[in-house]
Structure formats: C-alpha cells, structure tokens
Scaffold this motif. Sequence first.
Motif, PDB file in Angstrom:
ATOM      1  N   LEU A 725       0.697  -1.467  -0.009  1.00  0.00           N
ATOM      2  CA  LEU A 725      -0.084  -0.060  -0.110  1.00  0.00           C
ATOM      3  C   LEU A 725       0.958   1.452   0.221  1.00  0.00           C
ATOM      4  CD1 LEU A 725      -2.785   1.472   0.340  1.00  0.00           C
ATOM      5  CD2 LEU A 725      -2.631   1.127   2.652  1.00  0.00           C
ATOM      6  N   GLU A 726       1.801   1.411   0.964  1.00  0.00           N
ATOM      7  CA  GLU A 726       2.512   2.643   0.897  1.00  0.00           C
ATOM      8  C   GLU A 726       3.269   2.759  -0.214  1.00  0.00           C
ATOM      9  OE1 GLU A 726       5.105   1.995   4.670  1.00  0.00           O
ATOM     10  OE2 GLU A 726       6.477   0.925   3.351  1.00  0.00           O
ATOM     11  N   LYS A 727       3.854   1.922  -1.088  1.00  0.00           N
ATOM     12  CA  LYS A 727       4.614   2.041  -2.266  1.00  0.00           C
ATOM     13  C   LYS A 727       3.870   2.930  -3.355  1.00  0.00           C
ATOM     14  CE  LYS A 727       8.262  -0.106  -0.791  1.00  0.00           C
ATOM     15  NZ  LYS A 727       9.516   0.612  -0.471  1.00  0.00           N
ATOM     16  N   ILE A 728       2.540   3.158  -3.309  1.00  0.00           N
ATOM     17  CA  ILE A 728       1.797   3.788  -4.234  1.00  0.00           C
ATOM     18  C   ILE A 728       1.833   5.083  -4.152  1.00  0.00           C
ATOM     19  CG2 ILE A 728       0.507   1.517  -4.844  1.00  0.00           C
ATOM     20  CD1 ILE A 728      -2.004   3.205  -3.782  1.00  0.00           C
ATOM     21  N   PHE A 729       1.928   5.495  -3.022  1.00  0.00           N
ATOM     22  CA  PHE A 729       1.864   7.074  -2.457  1.00  0.00           C
ATOM     23  C   PHE A 729       3.331   7.733  -2.510  1.00  0.00           C
ATOM     24  CE2 PHE A 729      -2.352   7.436  -1.255  1.00  0.00           C
ATOM     25  CZ  PHE A 729      -2.728   6.449  -0.876  1.00  0.00           C
ATOM     26  N   ASP A 730       3.500   8.832  -2.871  1.00  0.00           N
ATOM     27  CA  ASP A 730       4.781   9.855  -2.912  1.00  0.00           C
ATOM     28  C   ASP A 730       4.974  10.033  -1.230  1.00  0.00           C
ATOM     29  OD1 ASP A 730       3.282  12.793  -4.164  1.00  0.00           O
ATOM     30  OD2 ASP A 730       2.728  11.876  -2.305  1.00  0.00           O
ATOM     31  N   GLU A 731       5.972  10.724  -1.117  1.00  0.00           N
ATOM     32  CA  GLU A 731       6.556  11.235   0.286  1.00  0.00           C
ATOM     33  C   GLU A 731       5.128  11.848   1.217  1.00  0.00           C
ATOM     34  OE1 GLU A 731       9.962  13.261   2.813  1.00  0.00           O
ATOM     35  OE2 GLU A 731      10.072  13.163   0.589  1.00  0.00           O
ATOM     36  N   ASN A 732       4.602  12.905   0.540  1.00  0.00           N
ATOM     37  CA  ASN A 732       3.637  13.561   1.110  1.00  0.00           C
ATOM     38  C   ASN A 732       2.221  12.727   1.134  1.00  0.00           C
ATOM     39  OD1 ASN A 732       5.077  15.950   1.350  1.00  0.00           O
ATOM     40  ND2 ASN A 732       4.335  16.586  -0.944  1.00  0.00           N
ATOM     41  N   GLY A 733       1.955  11.960   0.261  1.00  0.00           N
ATOM     42  CA  GLY A 733       1.158  10.940   0.567  1.00  0.00           C
ATOM     43  C   GLY A 733       1.141   9.931   1.521  1.00  0.00           C
ATOM     44  N   GLU A 753      -7.355  14.198   0.523  1.00  0.00           N
ATOM     45  CA  GLU A 753      -7.154  15.433  -0.576  1.00  0.00           C
ATOM     46  C   GLU A 753      -6.329  14.999  -1.834  1.00  0.00           C
ATOM     47  OE1 GLU A 753      -8.935  18.170  -0.395  1.00  0.00           O
ATOM     48  OE2 GLU A 753      -9.609  17.567   1.823  1.00  0.00           O
ATOM     49  N   GLY A 754      -6.661  15.676  -2.882  1.00  0.00           N
ATOM     50  CA  GLY A 754      -5.920  15.329  -4.177  1.00  0.00           C
ATOM     51  C   GLY A 754      -4.247  15.086  -4.022  1.00  0.00           C
ATOM     52  N   GLY A 755      -3.746  14.346  -4.777  1.00  0.00           N
ATOM     53  CA  GLY A 755      -2.245  14.024  -4.550  1.00  0.00           C
ATOM     54  C   GLY A 755      -1.725  13.314  -5.631  1.00  0.00           C
ATOM     55  N   ILE A 756      -0.703  12.599  -5.430  1.00  0.00           N
ATOM     56  CA  ILE A 756      -0.040  11.802  -6.629  1.00  0.00           C
ATOM     57  C   ILE A 756       0.071  10.375  -6.237  1.00  0.00           C
ATOM     58  CG2 ILE A 756       2.151  11.427  -7.889  1.00  0.00           C
ATOM     59  CD1 ILE A 756       0.537  13.947  -8.705  1.00  0.00           C
ATOM     60  N   CYS A 757      -0.330   9.510  -7.177  1.00  0.00           N
ATOM     61  CA  CYS A 757       0.056   7.947  -7.026  1.00  0.00           C
ATOM     62  C   CYS A 757       0.984   7.526  -7.793  1.00  0.00           C
ATOM     63  CB  CYS A 757      -1.243   7.012  -7.385  1.00  0.00           C
ATOM     64  SG  CYS A 757      -2.483   7.163  -5.995  1.00  0.00           S
ATOM     65  N   LEU A 758       1.746   6.525  -7.226  1.00  0.00           N
ATOM     66  CA  LEU A 758       2.667   5.982  -8.085  1.00  0.00           C
ATOM     67  C   LEU A 758       2.330   4.475  -8.812  1.00  0.00           C
ATOM     68  CD1 LEU A 758       5.977   6.749  -6.112  1.00  0.00           C
ATOM     69  CD2 LEU A 758       5.115   8.105  -8.057  1.00  0.00           C
ATOM     70  N   SER A 759       2.677   4.366 -10.177  1.00  0.00           N
ATOM     71  CA  SER A 759       2.144   3.224 -10.648  1.00  0.00           C
ATOM     72  C   SER A 759       3.168   2.041 -10.394  1.00  0.00           C
ATOM     73  CB  SER A 759       2.021   3.072 -12.026  1.00  0.00           C
ATOM     74  OG  SER A 759       3.439   3.353 -12.803  1.00  0.00           O
ATOM     75  N   SER A 760       3.097   0.931 -10.618  1.00  0.00           N
ATOM     76  CA  SER A 760       4.167  -0.238 -10.551  1.00  0.00           C
ATOM     77  C   SER A 760       5.390   0.022 -11.310  1.00  0.00           C
ATOM     78  CB  SER A 760       3.610  -1.529 -10.972  1.00  0.00           C
ATOM     79  OG  SER A 760       3.158  -1.457 -12.227  1.00  0.00           O
ATOM     80  N   MET A 761       5.184   0.994 -12.102  1.00  0.00           N
ATOM     81  CA  MET A 761       6.306   1.338 -13.072  1.00  0.00           C
ATOM     82  C   MET A 761       6.956   2.646 -12.743  1.00  0.00           C
ATOM     83  SD  MET A 761       6.174  -1.298 -15.053  1.00  0.00           S
ATOM     84  CE  MET A 761       7.403  -0.650 -16.461  1.00  0.00           C
ATOM     85  N   ALA A 762       6.506   3.064 -11.385  1.00  0.00           N
ATOM     86  CA  ALA A 762       7.132   4.137 -10.713  1.00  0.00           C
ATOM     87  C   ALA A 762       6.712   5.603 -11.471  1.00  0.00           C
ATOM     88  CB  ALA A 762       8.560   4.237 -10.739  1.00  0.00           C
ATOM     89  N   ARG A 763       5.802   5.449 -12.162  1.00  0.00           N
ATOM     90  CA  ARG A 763       5.209   6.711 -12.860  1.00  0.00           C
ATOM     91  C   ARG A 763       4.008   7.254 -12.192  1.00  0.00           C
ATOM     92  NH1 ARG A 763       6.465   4.054 -18.389  1.00  0.00           N
ATOM     93  NH2 ARG A 763       4.768   2.693 -17.712  1.00  0.00           N
ATOM     94  N   PRO A 764       4.164   8.583 -12.185  1.00  0.00           N
ATOM     95  CA  PRO A 764       3.168   9.578 -11.039  1.00  0.00           C
ATOM     96  C   PRO A 764       1.875   9.573 -11.837  1.00  0.00           C
ATOM     97  CG  PRO A 764       4.917  10.978 -12.253  1.00  0.00           C
ATOM     98  CD  PRO A 764       5.176   9.684 -12.597  1.00  0.00           C
TER      99      PRO A 764
END
Length: 801
Positions: A725-733, A753-764
């Motif tokens: 779970l924690e791997k799909i969020f950036d540092e703020n997430g 609130e809105g933010g950024i997810c990271l895919s399994s390929m590390a793309r935001p």
Amino acid sequence: MMAVSSACKNGTKIAMDNGKYVRYTHEQVEALERLYHECPKPSSMRRQQLIRECPILYNIEPKQIKVWFQNRRCREKQRKEASLLQAVNRKLTAMNKLLMEENDRLQKQVSYLVYENGYFRQQTQNATLATTDTSSDSVVTSGQHQITLTILKGMPALQEETLTEFLSKATGTAVEWVPMPGMKPGPDSIGIVAISHGCTGVAARACGLVGLDPTRVAEILKDRPSWYRDCRAVDIINALSTAMLYAPTTLASARDFWLLRYTSVLEDGSLVVCERSLDNTQNGPSMPPAVNFVRAELLRSGYLIRPCEGGGSVIHIVDHMDLEPLSVPEVLRPLYESSTLLAQKTTMAAFRHLRQISLEISQPNVTGWGRRPAALRALGQKLSKGFNEAVNGFTDEGWSMLESDDVDDVTLLVNSSPGKMMDVNFSYSSGFPSMGNGVLCAKASMLLQNVPPAILLRFFFPVPRGGSFGGQVILPLAHTIEHEEFMEVVKLENMGHYQDMIMPNDIFFLQLCSGVDENAVSSCAELIFAPIDVSFSEDTPIIASGFRIIPLDSRMDASSPNRTLDLASALEIGAAGNRATGDSSSRCGSTKSVMTIAFQFAYEIHLQENVAFMARQYVRSIIASVQRVALALSSFLGSQSGLGSLPGTPEAQTLARWICQSYRCYMGSELLKHEGSESILIMLWHHTDAILCCSLKELPVFTFANQAGLDRLETTLVSLQDIVLEKIFDENGRKTLFVEFPQVMQQGFMCLEGGICLSSMARPVSYERAVAWKVLNDEENAHCICFMFITGHLYENPKRT
C-alpha cells in the motif's frame, strides 16, 4: 470422569456421572427417546421443561439428563459410522473386483499386442519372398457381414453378432481404451471411465457400482430421454427403434439413429442390453432421415449389468458413435470428434442418473417447496427439453422462421401451434400479464476465446447458494448427488413497472444451473430459466430460455496410448473423486468455446412485428455485453496462473457485495447505480474510478482492483498482490496516510485530498480526491480496506455522524 451408559438385563439403563449411578426405568427411557427424536440436542431450558412435563423424571437431575443425551448422540454417531464403513467396504470390494477385471483386460491387450508385433515382424521378414499368402484372418475380415436374408430371418444372427461385438468392447480388447483424464476411481466416484484411442468414431466406456437391482437398472437405461438431456425421443417400432438427439448449438443440425436393440440374459445371470445402427447392408427395412436431422451411426454399444453380492449391480456401459462430423462447420467438429465429450454427456450421465435414483430410494425425503426429488428431477428435465426445443426449432413442433433484417447474427422463429399456446396461457396466467397468440424465439450462437465457460457464466449470474442478490431472492430447490447441477426458484421482488410493462410485485423463475465449477468434469456451462406460477408442480408447462457455453478445446482427448491406470494411487476416498487434477491449464491458455443464447417471448399476433424487433435488439445487447466481458476476462487470463480470486468466482462476487454494502453503511450513499441485469461485480469492474482493496496485515498489500485500478497501477491481478500500500503514494501521500489511516479503523472511513499515486512502473498518476472505508463481512468483522481514487469529477465528502 466421562459419563457412560450401558444396558441391563432387565432393559433399564444405568448412567454414571462423577461416580454416581442412575438407573433409568423403561418409562423414563421411552420419554427420553421421544424427546431425542424430536430434538437430539435440547437446550437447558428444554431439558428442565421435560422434567416438569414428565413426572416420571422428577428424580433425575438436569445434569444427568444432559449426560444421557450426550451418550445417546454418541451411540447414534457410532451406528452411522459403522453403517457408513460397511457401505464403503462393500463399494471397495466391488471396486476391487472391477479393477481386477480391468487388470485382466489389460493383460489380454498386452498379449494381443505382443502377438500382433510378432506377426508384423514375420510379415516384414517374408516381404522379399516371391510367393504371397492370399489367406485372411477371420478375426479381421469378419467385421462386415453381408446378410442376404430378410431382416426377420436374419435377426437372430444379427443379434448374436451385435452381442458378441458389444461384449468384446465392454470386457475385451476390441477397442483400445485409455483412462479418461481427470477421473479418479474410488467409493465416491462414478467408477472407471475410459475413452477410445484410434478407433472409428468416438467411444467411451465406464464401469461402476450402483445400489439398484439389474432389472431396475435395465429399465432405467432403456428410457434414454429420462436421463440423457440431449435425447429428444426414442420410438420403438417392433424390434427396431429410432432415436433423435438435439443439436447443442444453432450452428448444426440434430442427429437421428435407426437402431436394433437386443436384450438377453447370459449364463452367469448377467443382463445385457445392446444396440447398433441398421443400414442397407442388412437388406432390412430402412428409415429415411427425418427433416432437420442428419443420420448418424451407433456402433455396437450397450449395457452389461451384473448382480452384485450384498445387493446392487455392477454395470459396464459402452457408447460408440459416428456423429458425422464432416456435416458441421469446422470450428464445431471437436464437439463431434471428442470421446471425452461423449463420456461426459452420455456415459457418465447414465451413471449419475442411476446413482441419483438410488440415493432417492434410500433417502425419500421431501426437498425444497415440499417437492419430492423425482418431481424436481422431472422439472429439470422439462426445463432442459424446453431450452433444447428452442435452440433446435423443429418444424414438426410448429416453428417457422421469420425473415432476417439483412444481419444474420440473430435468428427469429415463431410458433402458434395449439400445444404451445396452452403452455403460454398456463405459464403466464399469474406470473405475467396474459398475452396469448404465439411464442417468438430469438436465438444466436457466438464464438468465444480464452475464457473458461464456468467463469464467464458466473460473471453474469450468482452461484446458486441461496440468499438475496440485487433484488433477487434465491430459494434452492435441489442439487444432484455430485453438486454438478443446481435447481432453484428465483424471486424478483417489487418489480412494479418494468420496460413500460405493468408487472406483478413479485415474479418467480425456475432456474437450472450446471457447469459453474471450472475444476469439475463437465461438458458445458449452462443456465436455463422459465417464469412459473408460485404454485407450480411437475405438470407445469414451461417456456424456457437460457445460455449454454460449450468448450471446443479437444486437448483432453490427446491421451497417450501408453498411459496406464495407476490403480494404487487412483483409489482415493473423497468427494473430489470426479474432479480434474487441478491443472491450471483449464483456466488459461488458448481455448475456444461456443455460446448459444435462446430467449422465448409470448406475444399477441398483431404485435408480432414489434416483438420481433424488440427481441432481436435485446439478444444483440446481450451478445454485446458478453463480448465486452469476455474480452475483459481474457485480457488477464492468458498464461497467468495461481490467482486466488478471479472475477466471476463466488469469492469475487461476495467481495463486491461487501464493498458496496460497507460503502453504503459508512458513506450514506450508493457506490453503484444498479440498473438493468448486470451483476454488482460487473458494474464494480467497469466503474470509472479506480477501486482497490488492501489487506489488514501489518504491511498491507493489495488483494483486488477493478479495471480502472489495474490501469492506474499499470499491473495485472496476479502482480497486484505483490504491491504494498505505502509504495503507491509519494512522500507527502505517505505522511498523510500515516496520520489519517487510524480513522478508518475507528470511524470506518477517511477522506484524502488530491495528490499523486505511483504506478508499479514508478510513473506518477494524479487524483483529485480519494476515499477509503472499512469493508465488513457478513459477520460484521473487518475484512479489508477499500480505496477509491476519484479523477475527473468532483467528489462530495460524506457527512460525519
């Protein structure tokens, strides 16, 4: 000290509890026995009530009565276990006899092959000699007799020939038999099932034990339409008969046979029923193929029924047919060239039917809705027959075809025969508005690839387990002994207005479902249903509609001729005796299947054109939905294996229901707008927002995602389970998640609130808002946490309560 009991010489009972003996009188025992038969495990209050109601028990303490019931249940359990062990022992004894016979047959086959090998070697060595041997082996050349007598004069010889050839198949080496893949003999299995290798046509053989006497077995097996769902009718003409088989799809014609049946009793008391097709070589009466039928050939087949010591019968069944595969489209030929399919649909069906009747005789209990098993079995047969009639649309049943609309994907037929109209008026008298002049059938077949039939069928319909589902109340009626087929009543509640029609508040459907377990040995996955009156009976006329998905993959017939039956490892006791070996290839790989749809609509004659247009569009919409779902399923099946919960499985259906119920509980609104006939899982799978579930472990990992969720993470359902779970969020997430996550466990949900997810390929991948809620199971325990990432539209925060 454990309480025990024993019987005294004078018939009274003695109980011991903590060293204290209590002697029961005959009257006390009779009173306790009466209560035991009413309630084997009475509560403390019930035991005290018994003491108050029976003065003869006043001197017995409640605790001693409790001990008596414990001992009584123990004795009952011991008796049942002893009876079960005796039954298993009888089955094992009979199975051992069958295995010894199979071993003898294999030894004879080995001897024959050794002799044949030596013969061919001798022929090779003599090939250079100038002289040629013009003699012929009578065993080889005597297969085709030219009978010059009339059929009446030549009947005895023809019968003896049929009997001899059948017995050589049933117990000899006339056909090279190989074990059918996926079958394991044992006391709970059908028996030993084998399929042919390298012979003309398709052939299957089975031998097993059933708890019926030989005469009863022969009577049942002769009545082929009662147990063979694909058999339309058998007509007896003197010593000859005609048999008609339904076509399984709309893409091929039905089959018929012109047969000779011969019944005799052997010297050892065995009963034999053997059959064969008749043709012009016998110089007897011929029967031209019926309209809409293709004449097929039944090679020497039949039943060898031996009385078994201790009761019951040992049965050998041989089915050998040439179904004229060249008369069907090439894509369908595996259905007519597969010995495995013949074994599943015919040979094993006969054994299942016999075992079902044996069970009903030994346990004549009333089942669902007060119907006896035989009555429910007749209803199931009627449902299947009604669907097959709709798929085939025979002209002698009154069906005629309507002109197409220049697109040949859907075929329309109408039927206004008096018999059909009587069925319509009866069936719809209280379930639907009375409609009455005709029945219109819309049917179509389509080719599917890379989707197991059982999974596709379960994707659209809930597995018959009882309970409620999407406005339906499912009331189980019955199931077959091996649970490969279910029958149930489906109640649609509070229909009111539906598609501009005024409907009764509750509508009842009779539903027959089979082949929903992809690990079971089955010829197809099928769902057939029909509207019924709430007071339906076995005489109720039925107008059936439904779906049938038949696999076209014939790899199961690719058995090695050198494969032998491992008798030591195959004799396993267990309910899974007839299940496949669990090879993941059944779920993946390149597989083909054909899906047939047939819907029947009652209509008034002046509305035929409108109903035809509606029916054609309705079936086309179903075809489009099936193609869309099949494409989605095949996109992640392919070569993947090891997936614990595929979409369409009962576990996935249940998880989808829990997700939606928990969302409604915590958010106060609906996650899905449930419209039409699509299931909750389908709607959740196609939801535009990404929905993902994670486990409640110390390090949460994802366990499920819909299509949008898989796209967001750029992964598959298999690889999803490796993402933390924690791997799909950036540092703020991750910081926000660490602060807000405890809210989920405390109040049941949280908002991000809105933010950024990271895919399994590390793309935001951005999201506008996200919400998470606790998913509760049926016991209201936390099962997992569900996240929904909202993109492209505003999301309204739920009201906190």
